[in-house]
Design a protein around this motif. Structure first.
Motif, short mmCIF file in Angstrom:
data_model
loop_
_atom_site.label_atom_id
_atom_site.label_comp_id
_atom_site.label_asym_id
_atom_site.label_seq_id
_atom_site.Cartn_x
_atom_site.Cartn_y
_atom_site.Cartn_z
N UNK A 105 0.05 -6.25 4.23
CA UNK A 105 0.65 -5.13 4.94
C UNK A 105 -0.18 -4.89 6.19
N UNK A 106 0.50 -4.79 7.33
CA UNK A 106 -0.17 -4.52 8.59
C UNK A 106 0.17 -3.11 9.05
N UNK A 107 -0.83 -2.41 9.53
CA UNK A 107 -0.67 -1.03 9.97
C UNK A 107 -1.00 -0.91 11.45
N UNK B 188 0.00 -23.72 6.07
CA UNK B 188 0.47 -22.45 5.59
C UNK B 188 1.98 -22.36 5.85
N UNK B 189 2.71 -21.83 4.88
CA UNK B 189 4.14 -21.64 5.02
C UNK B 189 4.42 -20.43 5.92
N UNK B 190 5.59 -20.42 6.55
CA UNK B 190 6.00 -19.26 7.33
C UNK B 190 6.09 -18.04 6.40
N UNK B 191 5.77 -16.86 6.91
CA UNK B 191 5.91 -15.65 6.13
C UNK B 191 6.04 -14.47 7.08
N UNK B 192 6.42 -13.34 6.53
CA UNK B 192 6.51 -12.12 7.35
C UNK B 192 5.69 -11.03 6.68
N UNK B 193 5.29 -10.07 7.48
CA UNK B 193 4.56 -8.93 6.95
C UNK B 193 5.14 -7.65 7.52
N UNK B 194 5.22 -6.60 6.71
CA UNK B 194 5.67 -5.32 7.25
C UNK B 194 4.62 -4.74 8.19
N UNK B 195 5.07 -4.10 9.24
CA UNK B 195 4.20 -3.39 10.18
C UNK B 195 4.52 -1.91 10.03
N UNK B 196 3.56 -1.16 9.51
CA UNK B 196 3.79 0.22 9.13
C UNK B 196 2.83 1.16 9.86
N UNK B 197 3.24 2.42 10.04
CA UNK B 197 2.38 3.37 10.74
C UNK B 197 1.31 3.96 9.83
N UNK B 198 0.21 4.32 10.43
CA UNK B 198 -0.86 5.05 9.74
C UNK B 198 -1.38 6.13 10.68
N UNK B 199 -1.41 7.34 10.18
CA UNK B 199 -1.99 8.43 10.98
C UNK B 199 -3.51 8.30 11.06
N UNK B 200 -4.11 7.72 10.01
CA UNK B 200 -5.56 7.64 9.92
C UNK B 200 -5.91 6.42 9.07
N UNK B 201 -6.49 5.39 9.70
CA UNK B 201 -6.80 4.16 8.97
C UNK B 201 -7.74 4.40 7.79
N UNK B 202 -8.73 5.27 7.94
CA UNK B 202 -9.65 5.53 6.83
C UNK B 202 -8.90 6.10 5.62
N UNK B 203 -7.97 7.00 5.87
CA UNK B 203 -7.18 7.57 4.77
C UNK B 203 -6.28 6.51 4.15
N UNK B 204 -5.71 5.65 4.97
CA UNK B 204 -4.87 4.57 4.44
C UNK B 204 -5.69 3.63 3.56
N UNK B 205 -6.87 3.26 4.00
CA UNK B 205 -7.75 2.40 3.20
C UNK B 205 -8.11 3.10 1.89
N UNK B 206 -8.45 4.39 1.95
CA UNK B 206 -8.81 5.13 0.74
C UNK B 206 -7.65 5.19 -0.25
N UNK B 207 -6.41 5.23 0.24
CA UNK B 207 -5.25 5.26 -0.64
C UNK B 207 -4.93 3.87 -1.19
N UNK B 208 -4.95 2.85 -0.34
CA UNK B 208 -4.51 1.51 -0.74
C UNK B 208 -5.54 0.73 -1.55
N UNK B 209 -6.83 0.98 -1.35
CA UNK B 209 -7.86 0.23 -2.06
C UNK B 209 -7.76 0.38 -3.58
#
Length: 117
Positions: free
Chosen positions: A45-47, A1-22
């Motif tokens: 994207x990492x939360x 696997x090649x090197x890569x980076x991922x953003x680390x972002x905040x989430x107030x509520x993982x369930x809401x984030x999943x419902x929005x991003x899915x």
């Protein structure tokens, strides 16, 4: 696997984030009480859990996309409104001297710069 980076972002509520991003094509992967990873093709994207995230926080990242228009249409079809205030929202693509960009703001106010590759 090649090197890569991922953003680390905040989430107030993982369930809401999943419902929005899915509906935007992201799939949940790893998840614990404090960390979650979502992927869409080669995008990742990492939360981190941040239930007390202040309204004005300044978190954001760039998503560099091979097909900006298609992703934008996916967001619009998922019900993200095109407007200038509130969350979530979309901002239409504009031409810059270096290329095209649009913006997506998630329910937590996180700014995703959408950049055409």
């Amino acid at each position: 696997m090649a090197d890569f980076q991922t953003p680390n972002l905040p989430s107030r509520d993982f369930d809401r984030t999943v419902a929005f991003m899915t509906p935007l094509g992201f799939e949940p992967g790893y998840r614990s009480d404090g960390w979650m990873i979502m992927t869409r093709g080669s995008l990742q994207v990492e939360y981190f859990a941040y239930p007390d995230l202040p309204a004005e926080h300044g978190y954001g990242c760039c998503l560099r996309l091979d097909d900006l228009d298609s992703f934008y249409e996916t967001c619009f079809a998922a019900g993200v409104p095109v407007c200038t205030t509130g969350t979530p929202r979309l901002h239409p693509a504009i031409e810059e001297s270096w290329g095209r960009r649009a913006a997506l703001i998630d329910p937590d106010g996180v700014l995703f710069h959408l950049i055409q590759n």
